[in-house]
Design a protein around this motif. Structure first.
Motif, PDB file in Angstrom:
ATOM      1  N   MET A   1      -7.154  -9.461  -5.543  1.00 31.74           N
ATOM      2  CA  MET A   1      -8.420  -9.930  -6.118  1.00 31.74           C
ATOM      3  C   MET A   1      -8.455  -9.588  -7.604  1.00 31.74           C
ATOM      4  O   MET A   1      -7.862  -8.594  -8.025  1.00 31.74           O
ATOM      5  CB  MET A   1      -9.591  -9.284  -5.372  1.00 31.74           C
ATOM      6  CG  MET A   1      -9.740  -9.859  -3.986  1.00 31.74           C
ATOM      7  SD  MET A   1     -11.091  -9.114  -3.084  1.00 31.74           S
ATOM      8  CE  MET A   1     -10.267  -7.822  -2.227  1.00 31.74           C
TER       9      MET A   1
ATOM     10  N   SER B   1      -9.726  -7.842  -9.813  1.00 36.31           N
ATOM     11  CA  SER B   1     -10.513  -6.650 -10.160  1.00 36.31           C
ATOM     12  C   SER B   1     -10.169  -6.259 -11.595  1.00 36.31           C
ATOM     13  O   SER B   1      -9.358  -6.916 -12.257  1.00 36.31           O
ATOM     14  CB  SER B   1     -10.153  -5.526  -9.202  1.00 36.31           C
ATOM     15  OG  SER B   1      -8.776  -5.237  -9.321  1.00 36.31           O
TER      16      SER B   1
ATOM     17  N   SER C   1      -2.400   1.743   3.590  1.00 40.50           N
ATOM     18  CA  SER C   1      -1.975   0.787   2.562  1.00 40.50           C
ATOM     19  C   SER C   1      -0.490   0.971   2.304  1.00 40.50           C
ATOM     20  O   SER C   1      -0.019   2.086   2.090  1.00 40.50           O
ATOM     21  CB  SER C   1      -2.760   1.019   1.269  1.00 40.50           C
ATOM     22  OG  SER C   1      -4.116   0.764   1.535  1.00 40.50           O
TER      23      SER C   1
ATOM     24  N   THR D   1     -13.627   4.892   2.994  1.00 39.79           N
ATOM     25  CA  THR D   1     -12.561   4.549   2.067  1.00 39.79           C
ATOM     26  C   THR D   1     -12.739   5.376   0.789  1.00 39.79           C
ATOM     27  O   THR D   1     -13.421   6.395   0.793  1.00 39.79           O
ATOM     28  CB  THR D   1     -12.539   3.001   1.851  1.00 39.79           C
ATOM     29  OG1 THR D   1     -11.632   2.677   0.798  1.00 39.79           O
ATOM     30  CG2 THR D   1     -13.885   2.410   1.523  1.00 39.79           C
TER      31      THR D   1
ATOM     32  N   GLY E   1     -11.575   5.285  -3.801  1.00 38.64           N
ATOM     33  CA  GLY E   1     -10.500   6.241  -4.041  1.00 38.64           C
ATOM     34  C   GLY E   1      -9.714   6.556  -2.779  1.00 38.64           C
ATOM     35  O   GLY E   1      -9.607   5.719  -1.910  1.00 38.64           O
ATOM     36  N   GLU E   2      -9.198   7.748  -2.741  1.00 41.72           N
ATOM     37  CA  GLU E   2      -8.474   8.148  -1.548  1.00 41.72           C
ATOM     38  C   GLU E   2      -9.359   9.110  -0.758  1.00 41.72           C
ATOM     39  O   GLU E   2      -9.605  10.231  -1.202  1.00 41.72           O
ATOM     40  CB  GLU E   2      -7.131   8.788  -1.934  1.00 41.72           C
ATOM     41  CG  GLU E   2      -6.395   9.446  -0.787  1.00 41.72           C
ATOM     42  CD  GLU E   2      -6.238   8.542   0.439  1.00 41.72           C
ATOM     43  OE1 GLU E   2      -6.039   7.329   0.294  1.00 41.72           O
ATOM     44  OE2 GLU E   2      -6.334   9.067   1.573  1.00 41.72           O
TER      45      GLU E   2
ATOM     46  N   MET F   1     -11.840  -1.194  -8.230  1.00 37.17           N
ATOM     47  CA  MET F   1     -11.632  -1.045  -6.780  1.00 37.17           C
ATOM     48  C   MET F   1     -11.665   0.410  -6.337  1.00 37.17           C
ATOM     49  O   MET F   1     -12.096   0.711  -5.233  1.00 37.17           O
ATOM     50  CB  MET F   1     -10.314  -1.676  -6.371  1.00 37.17           C
ATOM     51  CG  MET F   1     -10.387  -3.164  -6.270  1.00 37.17           C
ATOM     52  SD  MET F   1     -11.573  -3.649  -5.019  1.00 37.17           S
ATOM     53  CE  MET F   1     -10.979  -5.268  -4.652  1.00 37.17           C
TER      54      MET F   1
ATOM     55  N   TYR G   1      -2.473  -1.834  -9.970  1.00 39.93           N
ATOM     56  CA  TYR G   1      -3.490  -2.897  -9.867  1.00 39.93           C
ATOM     57  C   TYR G   1      -4.861  -2.346  -9.533  1.00 39.93           C
ATOM     58  O   TYR G   1      -5.830  -3.105  -9.430  1.00 39.93           O
ATOM     59  CB  TYR G   1      -3.069  -3.934  -8.809  1.00 39.93           C
ATOM     60  CG  TYR G   1      -2.870  -3.353  -7.427  1.00 39.93           C
ATOM     61  CD1 TYR G   1      -1.625  -2.869  -7.028  1.00 39.93           C
ATOM     62  CD2 TYR G   1      -3.920  -3.273  -6.524  1.00 39.93           C
ATOM     63  CE1 TYR G   1      -1.448  -2.332  -5.768  1.00 39.93           C
ATOM     64  CE2 TYR G   1      -3.741  -2.729  -5.262  1.00 39.93           C
ATOM     65  CZ  TYR G   1      -2.500  -2.270  -4.890  1.00 39.93           C
ATOM     66  OH  TYR G   1      -2.325  -1.728  -3.642  1.00 39.93           O
TER      67      TYR G   1
ATOM     68  N   THR H   1      -9.578   4.012   5.662  1.00 41.74           N
ATOM     69  CA  THR H   1      -8.515   3.348   4.904  1.00 41.74           C
ATOM     70  C   THR H   1      -7.913   4.375   3.958  1.00 41.74           C
ATOM     71  O   THR H   1      -8.626   4.984   3.170  1.00 41.74           O
ATOM     72  CB  THR H   1      -9.087   2.171   4.082  1.00 41.74           C
ATOM     73  OG1 THR H   1      -9.523   1.171   4.982  1.00 41.74           O
ATOM     74  CG2 THR H   1      -8.026   1.552   3.185  1.00 41.74           C
TER      75      THR H   1
HETATM   76  N1  SAM Z   1      -6.880   4.777  -1.368  1.00 39.11           N
HETATM   77  C1  SAM Z   1      -7.084   4.067  -0.174  1.00 39.11           C
HETATM   78  C2  SAM Z   1      -5.996   3.029   0.032  1.00 39.11           C
HETATM   79  O1  SAM Z   1      -5.226   2.760  -0.886  1.00 39.11           O
HETATM   80  O2  SAM Z   1      -5.954   2.505   1.139  1.00 39.11           O
HETATM   81  C3  SAM Z   1      -8.451   3.413  -0.034  1.00 39.11           C
HETATM   82  C4  SAM Z   1      -9.046   2.771  -1.243  1.00 39.11           C
HETATM   83  S1  SAM Z   1      -8.185   1.323  -1.816  1.00 39.11           S
HETATM   84  C5  SAM Z   1      -9.228   0.808  -3.144  1.00 39.11           C
HETATM   85  C6  SAM Z   1      -8.551   0.192  -0.476  1.00 39.11           C
HETATM   86  C7  SAM Z   1      -7.694  -1.046  -0.458  1.00 39.11           C
HETATM   87  O3  SAM Z   1      -8.014  -1.846  -1.576  1.00 39.11           O
HETATM   88  C8  SAM Z   1      -6.188  -0.772  -0.528  1.00 39.11           C
HETATM   89  O4  SAM Z   1      -5.570  -1.425   0.565  1.00 39.11           O
HETATM   90  C9  SAM Z   1      -5.788  -1.400  -1.831  1.00 39.11           C
HETATM   91  O5  SAM Z   1      -4.482  -1.907  -1.779  1.00 39.11           O
HETATM   92  C10 SAM Z   1      -6.831  -2.492  -1.976  1.00 39.11           C
HETATM   93  N2  SAM Z   1      -6.987  -3.002  -3.329  1.00 39.11           N
HETATM   94  C11 SAM Z   1      -7.136  -2.329  -4.481  1.00 39.11           C
HETATM   95  N3  SAM Z   1      -7.240  -3.178  -5.527  1.00 39.11           N
HETATM   96  C12 SAM Z   1      -7.155  -4.433  -5.019  1.00 39.11           C
HETATM   97  C13 SAM Z   1      -7.198  -5.751  -5.569  1.00 39.11           C
HETATM   98  N4  SAM Z   1      -7.341  -5.976  -6.856  1.00 39.11           N
HETATM   99  N5  SAM Z   1      -7.106  -6.803  -4.729  1.00 39.11           N
HETATM  100  C14 SAM Z   1      -6.955  -6.607  -3.382  1.00 39.11           C
HETATM  101  N6  SAM Z   1      -6.921  -5.409  -2.810  1.00 39.11           N
HETATM  102  C15 SAM Z   1      -7.009  -4.326  -3.608  1.00 39.11           C
END
Ligand code: SAM
Ligand code: SF4
Length: 320
Positions: free
Chosen positions: A187, A189, A117, A64, A66-67, A315, A26, A93
């Motif tokens: 969301m 995205s 996550s 935050t 990416g990773e 995202m 996602y 995060t």
């Molecule tokens: N890689 C790290 C992680 O996964 O925690 C940080 C970046 S990630 C983009 C940050 C958060 O955004 C994660 O908890 C991920 O699950 C969430 N995320 C990514 N796409 C999303 C979406 N479409 N709707 C809601 N949360 C989303």
């Protein structure tokens, strides 16, 4: 800073990289075209923006991706960030894959919180959803972070037909451990729109059945949009971030900096400020301060997810 709708903006989320070691379906389902390294802000540039933002009243920063932990030097950067005057709280995060060997350093540098996550506790679903058979690494990191005395939040994005059968199992982490488990509404995205959202309200009613003592928490908890619930049965708490079901834009306190140096005012709007262009064309701190203040004044009133004008969000570039 105060925006045009009298909201106090004191929270900055910074994506330090658009790279990731997972391929969550996602979020970043395949090897997307990545931002060239030369266009990604250097740590010095990010730190300068943080110092300027702190002058403007930013008090809390979330790192935050990416990773974030895949970017070389991330721990050293966090340490320097911790030393920026005026910043009171720093959290990170992460997907948890690389976290375990870092927890000691993170705890010693005094980070306020680690958000991990975790969308599933089923190893096969984890592998299918993230592209890596590595649930054990994430769980090891979670336990290591707790052992190191870090404050831990677990973020779980709910998707119908994917992990909605695990809501109780995931909520029970807050029964077994002193963690805040937050259920996040999916969301729409770029890739999130391919999945079906499971609402926070629905998740709450399932959890309330399992934990009859569940009550909304009255005291202030965290700095964000999550609504928290506690219960005598829980060591931690359970939170809901339901951006779609219960719009919380009225209380929004945040702005975002992408890894390419774009200051984003709202997740679903394209508006913002190209801070990289300013940094690299020799703008002074005062010029940047003024530009940030002016941009914040134009922060949109609310998100426009599901409306035609909503910009597509990648995202992995914005950082959630
Ligand atoms: N890689 C790290 C992680 O996964 O925690 C940080 C970046 S990630 C983009 C940050 C958060 O955004 C994660 O908890 C991920 O699950 C969430 N995320 C990514 N796409 C999303 C979406 N479409 N709707 C809601 N949360 C989303
Ligand atoms: Fe990577 Fe986090 Fe996106 Fe998953 S949610 S692909 S871990 S950035």
């Amino acid at each position: 800073m105060v925006d045009g709708y009298s909201r106090l903006i004191d929270y900055l989320r910074i994506s330090i990289t658009d790279r990731c070691n997972l391929r969550c379906r996602y979020c970043m389902p395949n090897d997307l075209d990545l931002i060239p390294h030369s266009q990604i802000l250097r740590y010095e540039e990010i730190l300068r923006i943080c110092a300027i933002s702190a002058n403007l009243g930013i008090r809390r920063i979330k790192v935050t991706g990416g990773e974030p932990l895949v970017r070389k030097g991330c721990l050293g950067f966090l340490k320097r960030l911790k030393a920026v005057d005026g910043i009171e709280s720093i959290s990170i995060t992460t997907n948890g894959i690389l976290l375990e060997p870092c927890v000691q350093a993170i705890s010693e540098m005094g980070l306020d919180c680690v958000n991990i996550s975790l969308d599933t506790l089923n190893p096969a679903v984890f592998a299918e959803l993230s592209g890596m058979d590595a649930l054990n690494l994430v769980l090891n990191s979670l336990h290591a972070a707790l052992r190191a005395g870090l404050r831990v939040k677990v973020n779980c994005v709910l998707m119908r037909g994917i992990n909605d059968g695990e809501i109780l199992a995931i909520a029970e982490l807050a029964e077994k451990y002193p963690v805040d488990v937050r259920f996040i509404e999916l969301m729409p995205s770029e890739f999130g729109q391919e999945f079906i959202r499971f609402s926070g309200d629905e998740a709450l009613s399932i959890i309330a059945h399992r934990f009859p003592g569940l009550k909304p928490e009255s005291s202030f908890h965290g700095s964000g949009p999550a609504k928290y619930f506690t219960s005598p049965e829980l060591l931690g708490s359970i939170g809901f971030i339901d951006a779609i079901g219960n719009c919380f834009c009225e209380g929004c306190n945040r702005i975002r900096l992408t890894s390419a140096g774009f200051l984003k005012l709202c997740l679903s709007h394209g508006d913002g400020l190209d801070l990289r262009a300013m940094l690299r064309s020799g703008a002074t701190d005062i010029e940047m301060e003024r530009a940030i203040e002016e941009a914040v004044r134009w922060k949109p009133k609310r998100h426009i997810f599901n409306e035609a004008q909503s910009v597509y969000m990648r995202m992995s570039q914005i950082g959630g």
